[in-house]
Motif scaffolding. Structure first.
Motif, PDB file in Angstrom:
ATOM      1  N   SER A 281       0.849  -1.195   0.000  1.00  0.00           N
ATOM      2  CA  SER A 281       0.000   0.000   0.000  1.00  0.00           C
ATOM      3  C   SER A 281       0.879   1.238   0.000  1.00  0.00           C
ATOM      4  CB  SER A 281      -0.902   0.017   1.232  1.00  0.00           C
ATOM      5  OG  SER A 281      -1.793  -1.066   1.188  1.00  0.00           O
ATOM      6  N   GLN A 282       0.556   2.191  -0.871  1.00  0.00           N
ATOM      7  CA  GLN A 282       1.303   3.437  -0.958  1.00  0.00           C
ATOM      8  C   GLN A 282       0.357   4.601  -0.733  1.00  0.00           C
ATOM      9  OE1 GLN A 282       4.667   4.098  -2.811  1.00  0.00           O
ATOM     10  NE2 GLN A 282       4.942   2.187  -3.911  1.00  0.00           N
ATOM     11  N   ALA A 283       0.839   5.629  -0.040  1.00  0.00           N
ATOM     12  CA  ALA A 283       0.029   6.818   0.241  1.00  0.00           C
ATOM     13  C   ALA A 283      -0.016   7.738  -0.969  1.00  0.00           C
ATOM     14  CB  ALA A 283       0.602   7.556   1.443  1.00  0.00           C
ATOM     15  N   GLN A 284      -1.163   8.373  -1.148  1.00  0.00           N
ATOM     16  CA  GLN A 284      -1.308   9.391  -2.185  1.00  0.00           C
ATOM     17  C   GLN A 284      -1.956  10.609  -1.536  1.00  0.00           C
ATOM     18  OE1 GLN A 284      -3.681   8.252  -5.556  1.00  0.00           O
ATOM     19  NE2 GLN A 284      -3.043  10.014  -6.744  1.00  0.00           N
ATOM     20  N   CYS A 285      -1.284  11.749  -1.606  1.00  0.00           N
ATOM     21  CA  CYS A 285      -1.797  12.977  -0.991  1.00  0.00           C
ATOM     22  C   CYS A 285      -3.100  13.383  -1.684  1.00  0.00           C
ATOM     23  CB  CYS A 285      -0.762  14.098  -1.093  1.00  0.00           C
ATOM     24  SG  CYS A 285       0.808  13.700  -0.316  1.00  0.00           S
ATOM     25  N   ARG A 286      -4.108  13.768  -0.879  1.00  0.00           N
ATOM     26  CA  ARG A 286      -5.414  14.132  -1.440  1.00  0.00           C
ATOM     27  C   ARG A 286      -5.489  15.590  -1.862  1.00  0.00           C
ATOM     28  NH1 ARG A 286      -9.296  11.297   2.876  1.00  0.00           N
ATOM     29  NH2 ARG A 286      -9.139  13.378   3.726  1.00  0.00           N
ATOM     30  N   MET A 287      -4.574  16.429  -1.393  1.00  0.00           N
ATOM     31  CA  MET A 287      -4.600  17.859  -1.715  1.00  0.00           C
ATOM     32  C   MET A 287      -3.217  18.314  -2.133  1.00  0.00           C
ATOM     33  SD  MET A 287      -6.509  19.198   1.662  1.00  0.00           S
ATOM     34  CE  MET A 287      -8.222  19.544   1.483  1.00  0.00           C
ATOM     35  N   SER A 288      -3.163  19.423  -2.842  1.00  0.00           N
ATOM     36  CA  SER A 288      -1.856  19.998  -3.153  1.00  0.00           C
ATOM     37  C   SER A 288      -1.440  20.969  -2.045  1.00  0.00           C
ATOM     38  CB  SER A 288      -1.876  20.699  -4.509  1.00  0.00           C
ATOM     39  OG  SER A 288      -2.933  21.628  -4.550  1.00  0.00           O
ATOM     40  N   GLY A 289      -2.420  21.563  -1.356  1.00  0.00           N
ATOM     41  CA  GLY A 289      -2.147  22.436  -0.216  1.00  0.00           C
ATOM     42  C   GLY A 289      -2.389  21.683   1.084  1.00  0.00           C
ATOM     43  N   CYS A 290      -2.531  22.427   2.191  1.00  0.00           N
ATOM     44  CA  CYS A 290      -2.779  21.818   3.500  1.00  0.00           C
ATOM     45  C   CYS A 290      -4.073  22.365   4.096  1.00  0.00           C
ATOM     46  CB  CYS A 290      -1.605  22.100   4.432  1.00  0.00           C
ATOM     47  SG  CYS A 290      -0.088  21.295   3.874  1.00  0.00           S
ATOM     48  N   LEU A 291      -4.643  21.598   5.022  1.00  0.00           N
ATOM     49  CA  LEU A 291      -5.905  22.009   5.648  1.00  0.00           C
ATOM     50  C   LEU A 291      -5.692  23.107   6.680  1.00  0.00           C
ATOM     51  CD1 LEU A 291      -7.735  18.624   6.285  1.00  0.00           C
ATOM     52  CD2 LEU A 291      -8.363  20.397   4.664  1.00  0.00           C
ATOM     53  N   THR A 292      -6.648  24.018   6.735  1.00  0.00           N
ATOM     54  CA  THR A 292      -6.675  25.036   7.785  1.00  0.00           C
ATOM     55  C   THR A 292      -7.523  24.496   8.924  1.00  0.00           C
ATOM     56  OG1 THR A 292      -8.643  26.083   6.880  1.00  0.00           O
ATOM     57  CG2 THR A 292      -6.519  26.891   6.075  1.00  0.00           C
ATOM     58  N   PRO A 293      -7.467  25.110  10.116  1.00  0.00           N
ATOM     59  CA  PRO A 293      -8.319  24.646  11.217  1.00  0.00           C
ATOM     60  C   PRO A 293      -9.812  24.702  10.882  1.00  0.00           C
ATOM     61  CG  PRO A 293      -6.603  26.097  12.056  1.00  0.00           C
ATOM     62  CD  PRO A 293      -6.505  26.123  10.564  1.00  0.00           C
ATOM     63  N   GLU A 294     -10.201  25.577   9.960  1.00  0.00           N
ATOM     64  CA  GLU A 294     -11.610  25.687   9.569  1.00  0.00           C
ATOM     65  C   GLU A 294     -12.000  24.629   8.544  1.00  0.00           C
ATOM     66  OE1 GLU A 294      -9.517  28.539   9.269  1.00  0.00           O
ATOM     67  OE2 GLU A 294     -10.018  29.054  11.340  1.00  0.00           O
ATOM     68  N   GLY A 295     -11.030  23.905   7.984  1.00  0.00           N
ATOM     69  CA  GLY A 295     -11.325  22.868   6.997  1.00  0.00           C
ATOM     70  C   GLY A 295     -11.087  23.284   5.566  1.00  0.00           C
TER      71      GLY A 295
END
Length: 180
Positions: A101-115
């Motif tokens: 199993s290999q990970a694939q990032c779901r976003m190009s940026g990162c989540l903020t505390p608000e989502g």
């Protein structure tokens, strides 16, 4: 007067019992050391030295325990991360293990505390180098006589290789290269 001599006798008996136990422990541990020196570890079945075209290679029997349990609880963190990821299975029939199993990032940026997604940060995979066995086809029997006569058996053997695996994602500051 009698009580004093009884106490002295008991103390003397305790001393002798303690000394006897100490001698017994020492003898048993020395006996265990002698037995440990006499027994040599036995090689695994199918292991031993093999000559492969001018160099010596040692084959080792590999036993994996499928019942091995982790000592630490594994909690799913892929969805709780600021850089969430999903797992994708890769399959190769000539590799042991065949499925990784290999990970694939779901976003190009990162989540903020608000989502929401913050593009001021980048979501990048975390990689890990691991060892796998690769099944390759080759001739068994490296003696020159066998290969000249054509009696060398073609078969498969396993070669130890390293592979880079994506195990998760993390947030990083984007790298900015100054232009001239």
């Amino acid at each position: 007067m009698r009580s004093i001599s009884t106490q002295d006798t008991r103390a003397s008996q305790r001393k002798w019992v303690f000394r006897g136990l100490l001698v017994l422990v020492l003898v048993t541990s020395l006996d265990g050391l002698k037995k440990a020196k006499k027994t040599k570890p036995k090689p695994a079945q199918g292991s031993g030295p093999v000559k492969v075209i001018g160099r010596s290679v040692i084959t080792v029997g590999l036993v994996l325990d499928p019942n091995m349990k982790s000592f630490f609880p594994v909690l799913p963190i892929a969805n709780r991360s600021l850089s969430p990821w999903t797992y994708i299975d890769t399959y190769d029939e000539n590799r042991v293990p065949q499925r990784i199993s290999q990970a694939q990032c779901r976003m190009s940026g990162c989540l903020t505390p608000e989502g929401g997604e913050d593009m001021g940060w980048e979501s990048k995979p975390i990689v890990h180098q691991t060892l796998v066995l690769r099944r390759v086809q080759g001739k068994q029997g490296s003696s020159k006589k066998r290969t000249r006569k054509g009696k060398g058996k073609k078969g498969y053997f396993f070669r130890l290789e390293s592979e880079i695996i994506k195990v998760g994602c993390t947030c990083v500051i984007p790298s900015i290269l100054p232009q001239k």
